[in-house]
Design a protein around this motif. Structure first.
Motif, PDB file in Angstrom:
ATOM      1  N   SER A  79       0.835  -1.195   0.000  1.00 41.34           N
ATOM      2  CA  SER A  79       0.000   0.000   0.000  1.00 41.34           C
ATOM      3  C   SER A  79       0.873   1.249   0.000  1.00 41.34           C
ATOM      4  CB  SER A  79      -0.903   0.015   1.230  1.00 41.34           C
ATOM      5  OG  SER A  79      -1.580   1.252   1.324  1.00 41.34           O
ATOM      6  N   VAL A  80       0.525   2.187  -0.897  1.00 39.96           N
ATOM      7  CA  VAL A  80       1.191   3.490  -0.918  1.00 39.96           C
ATOM      8  C   VAL A  80       0.231   4.591  -0.464  1.00 39.96           C
ATOM      9  CG1 VAL A  80       2.928   2.828  -2.615  1.00 39.96           C
ATOM     10  CG2 VAL A  80       0.751   3.786  -3.397  1.00 39.96           C
ATOM     11  N   ARG A  81      -0.962   4.220  -0.019  1.00 36.72           N
ATOM     12  CA  ARG A  81      -1.932   5.049   0.700  1.00 36.72           C
ATOM     13  C   ARG A  81      -2.984   5.775  -0.133  1.00 36.72           C
ATOM     14  NH1 ARG A  81      -1.081   2.450   5.130  1.00 36.72           N
ATOM     15  NH2 ARG A  81       0.865   2.859   6.172  1.00 36.72           N
ATOM     16  N   ASN A  82      -2.721   6.175  -1.399  1.00 42.24           N
ATOM     17  CA  ASN A  82      -3.780   6.838  -2.166  1.00 42.24           C
ATOM     18  C   ASN A  82      -3.582   6.656  -3.668  1.00 42.24           C
ATOM     19  OD1 ASN A  82      -2.324   9.186  -3.310  1.00 42.24           O
ATOM     20  ND2 ASN A  82      -2.186   9.886  -1.193  1.00 42.24           N
ATOM     21  N   LYS A  83      -4.629   6.962  -4.439  1.00 45.40           N
ATOM     22  CA  LYS A  83      -4.621   6.739  -5.887  1.00 45.40           C
ATOM     23  C   LYS A  83      -3.520   7.522  -6.595  1.00 45.40           C
ATOM     24  CE  LYS A  83      -9.489   5.600  -6.605  1.00 45.40           C
ATOM     25  NZ  LYS A  83     -10.714   5.958  -7.335  1.00 45.40           N
ATOM     26  N   ASP A  84      -3.329   8.786  -6.200  1.00 44.55           N
ATOM     27  CA  ASP A  84      -2.286   9.591  -6.844  1.00 44.55           C
ATOM     28  C   ASP A  84      -0.909   8.970  -6.666  1.00 44.55           C
ATOM     29  OD1 ASP A  84      -4.170  11.432  -7.734  1.00 44.55           O
ATOM     30  OD2 ASP A  84      -3.862  12.797  -6.034  1.00 44.55           O
ATOM     31  N   LYS A  85      -0.670   8.404  -5.490  1.00 42.31           N
ATOM     32  CA  LYS A  85       0.626   7.765  -5.245  1.00 42.31           C
ATOM     33  C   LYS A  85       0.753   6.460  -6.034  1.00 42.31           C
ATOM     34  CE  LYS A  85       1.684   9.872  -0.828  1.00 42.31           C
ATOM     35  NZ  LYS A  85       1.968   9.661   0.598  1.00 42.31           N
ATOM     36  N   VAL A  86      -0.348   5.720  -6.193  1.00 50.18           N
ATOM     37  CA  VAL A  86      -0.316   4.519  -7.046  1.00 50.18           C
ATOM     38  C   VAL A  86       0.102   4.926  -8.450  1.00 50.18           C
ATOM     39  CG1 VAL A  86      -1.686   2.686  -8.126  1.00 50.18           C
ATOM     40  CG2 VAL A  86      -2.008   3.208  -5.698  1.00 50.18           C
ATOM     41  N   ASP A  87      -0.546   5.961  -8.987  1.00 47.28           N
ATOM     42  CA  ASP A  87      -0.251   6.426 -10.343  1.00 47.28           C
ATOM     43  C   ASP A  87       1.198   6.896 -10.467  1.00 47.28           C
ATOM     44  OD1 ASP A  87      -2.922   5.925 -10.940  1.00 47.28           O
ATOM     45  OD2 ASP A  87      -3.514   8.039 -10.850  1.00 47.28           O
ATOM     46  N   ALA A  88       1.635   7.730  -9.538  1.00 52.30           N
ATOM     47  CA  ALA A  88       2.990   8.282  -9.598  1.00 52.30           C
ATOM     48  C   ALA A  88       4.047   7.192  -9.436  1.00 52.30           C
ATOM     49  CB  ALA A  88       3.157   9.354  -8.518  1.00 52.30           C
ATOM     50  N   PHE A  89       3.816   6.275  -8.519  1.00 54.15           N
ATOM     51  CA  PHE A  89       4.774   5.204  -8.273  1.00 54.15           C
ATOM     52  C   PHE A  89       4.881   4.286  -9.493  1.00 54.15           C
ATOM     53  CE2 PHE A  89       6.328   1.402  -5.943  1.00 54.15           C
ATOM     54  CZ  PHE A  89       7.456   1.971  -5.394  1.00 54.15           C
ATOM     55  N   THR A  90       3.727   3.991 -10.103  1.00 53.54           N
ATOM     56  CA  THR A  90       3.718   3.166 -11.321  1.00 53.54           C
ATOM     57  C   THR A  90       4.528   3.848 -12.419  1.00 53.54           C
ATOM     58  OG1 THR A  90       1.544   2.301 -10.713  1.00 53.54           O
ATOM     59  CG2 THR A  90       2.230   2.019 -13.011  1.00 53.54           C
ATOM     60  N   GLU A  91       4.330   5.141 -12.595  1.00 53.51           N
ATOM     61  CA  GLU A  91       5.060   5.874 -13.637  1.00 53.51           C
ATOM     62  C   GLU A  91       6.552   5.926 -13.342  1.00 53.51           C
ATOM     63  OE1 GLU A  91       3.950   6.535 -16.623  1.00 53.51           O
ATOM     64  OE2 GLU A  91       2.122   5.587 -15.865  1.00 53.51           O
ATOM     65  N   ARG A  92       6.919   6.056 -12.085  1.00 55.03           N
ATOM     66  CA  ARG A  92       8.343   6.049 -11.719  1.00 55.03           C
ATOM     67  C   ARG A  92       8.986   4.717 -12.076  1.00 55.03           C
ATOM     68  NH1 ARG A  92      10.976   6.064  -5.709  1.00 55.03           N
ATOM     69  NH2 ARG A  92      13.149   6.124  -6.413  1.00 55.03           N
ATOM     70  N   LEU A  93       8.310   3.623 -11.735  1.00 55.31           N
ATOM     71  CA  LEU A  93       8.853   2.299 -12.055  1.00 55.31           C
ATOM     72  C   LEU A  93       8.928   2.088 -13.568  1.00 55.31           C
ATOM     73  CD1 LEU A  93       7.060   0.364  -9.219  1.00 55.31           C
ATOM     74  CD2 LEU A  93       9.531   0.649  -9.447  1.00 55.31           C
ATOM     75  N   ARG A  94       7.914   2.535 -14.300  1.00 56.79           N
ATOM     76  CA  ARG A  94       7.935   2.427 -15.764  1.00 56.79           C
ATOM     77  C   ARG A  94       9.123   3.210 -16.333  1.00 56.79           C
ATOM     78  NH1 ARG A  94       3.398   1.574 -18.521  1.00 56.79           N
ATOM     79  NH2 ARG A  94       2.125   2.797 -17.069  1.00 56.79           N
ATOM     80  N   ALA A  95       9.297   4.455 -15.869  1.00 58.00           N
ATOM     81  CA  ALA A  95      10.389   5.302 -16.363  1.00 58.00           C
ATOM     82  C   ALA A  95      11.751   4.688 -16.070  1.00 58.00           C
ATOM     83  CB  ALA A  95      10.292   6.690 -15.732  1.00 58.00           C
ATOM     84  N   ASP A  96      11.837   3.923 -14.987  1.00 56.01           N
ATOM     85  CA  ASP A  96      13.095   3.271 -14.629  1.00 56.01           C
ATOM     86  C   ASP A  96      13.267   1.912 -15.298  1.00 56.01           C
ATOM     87  OD1 ASP A  96      13.746   5.493 -13.162  1.00 56.01           O
ATOM     88  OD2 ASP A  96      13.452   4.557 -11.197  1.00 56.01           O
ATOM     89  N   GLY A  97      12.338   1.573 -16.201  1.00 53.45           N
ATOM     90  CA  GLY A  97      12.508   0.384 -17.032  1.00 53.45           C
ATOM     91  C   GLY A  97      11.897  -0.898 -16.518  1.00 53.45           C
ATOM     92  N   PHE A  98      11.080  -0.840 -15.475  1.00 55.46           N
ATOM     93  CA  PHE A  98      10.472  -2.057 -14.950  1.00 55.46           C
ATOM     94  C   PHE A  98       9.186  -2.381 -15.697  1.00 55.46           C
ATOM     95  CE2 PHE A  98      13.188  -0.476 -11.607  1.00 55.46           C
ATOM     96  CZ  PHE A  98      13.951  -1.607 -11.374  1.00 55.46           C
ATOM     97  N   THR A  99       8.853  -3.658 -15.751  1.00 58.20           N
ATOM     98  CA  THR A  99       7.665  -4.130 -16.458  1.00 58.20           C
ATOM     99  C   THR A  99       6.418  -3.839 -15.636  1.00 58.20           C
ATOM    100  OG1 THR A  99       8.915  -5.898 -17.515  1.00 58.20           O
ATOM    101  CG2 THR A  99       6.510  -6.165 -17.424  1.00 58.20           C
ATOM    102  N   ILE A 100       5.477  -3.129 -16.249  1.00 61.48           N
ATOM    103  CA  ILE A 100       4.186  -2.882 -15.616  1.00 61.48           C
ATOM    104  C   ILE A 100       3.279  -4.012 -16.084  1.00 61.48           C
ATOM    105  CG2 ILE A 100       2.268  -1.271 -15.311  1.00 61.48           C
ATOM    106  CD1 ILE A 100       5.108  -0.321 -14.272  1.00 61.48           C
ATOM    107  N   ALA A 101       2.911  -4.876 -15.158  1.00 61.42           N
ATOM    108  CA  ALA A 101       2.100  -6.048 -15.492  1.00 61.42           C
ATOM    109  C   ALA A 101       0.622  -5.698 -15.590  1.00 61.42           C
ATOM    110  CB  ALA A 101       2.313  -7.155 -14.459  1.00 61.42           C
ATOM    111  N   SER A 102       0.212  -4.640 -14.907  1.00 58.94           N
ATOM    112  CA  SER A 102      -1.181  -4.193 -14.933  1.00 58.94           C
ATOM    113  C   SER A 102      -1.201  -2.694 -14.661  1.00 58.94           C
ATOM    114  CB  SER A 102      -1.991  -4.940 -13.865  1.00 58.94           C
ATOM    115  OG  SER A 102      -3.307  -4.463 -13.810  1.00 58.94           O
ATOM    116  N   GLU A 103      -1.852  -1.968 -15.557  1.00 63.99           N
ATOM    117  CA  GLU A 103      -1.942  -0.512 -15.417  1.00 63.99           C
ATOM    118  C   GLU A 103      -2.830  -0.143 -14.228  1.00 63.99           C
ATOM    119  OE1 GLU A 103      -0.237   1.719 -17.134  1.00 63.99           O
ATOM    120  OE2 GLU A 103       0.681   0.204 -18.430  1.00 63.99           O
TER     121      GLU A 103
END
Length: 128
Positions: A79-103
């Protein structure tokens, strides 16, 4: 009751330790070595409730087939606590080259989450 820890077998224990420390801000125990079993491990701790992940390694352990198609643990959620953090964290991992298995999305059972694969293919849900 609570889950005290879960354990993950890894090939590159230092790579995976650094990944979780960098992205999930966990604290890390000293490296445990058992020379008799040729086994090493670290415990990674999350926040004040001290839920932990144990990273475990034995050299030359046989790889299983695709981890996501085996019975047993399919993923774990952080848990990262809220929707905005889910979105931002997902984008950070994507930008760093990790595989996003589910948007990021709201699931049928009401969770807002995305899913990312760690460097060895373990599935982590990022949720509210």
């Amino acid at each position: 009751m609570k889950i005290e820890h879960l354990a993950i077998w890894v090939d590159d224990i230092e790579l995976i330790r650094k990944f979780y420390m960098k992205y999930f801000k966990v604290t890390c125990s000293e490296r445990y070595n058992n020379p008799k079993r040729n086994f090493t491990s670290y415990f990674l701790s999350f926040g004040e409730d001290k839920t932990r992940i144990e990273l475990m390694h034995i050299p030359d352990m046989k790889n299983s087939v695709n981890r996501q198609n085996l019975k047993g643990l399919a993923h774990f959620a952080i848990s990262v606590r809220n929707k905005d953090k889910v979105d931002a964290f997902t984008e950070r991992l994507r930008a760093d080259g990790f595989t996003i298995a589910s948007e990021p999305r709201t699931t049928g059972d009401g969770y807002y989450e995305s899913a990312v694969l760690d460097p060895e293919g373990n599935c982590i849900e990022i949720t509210v």
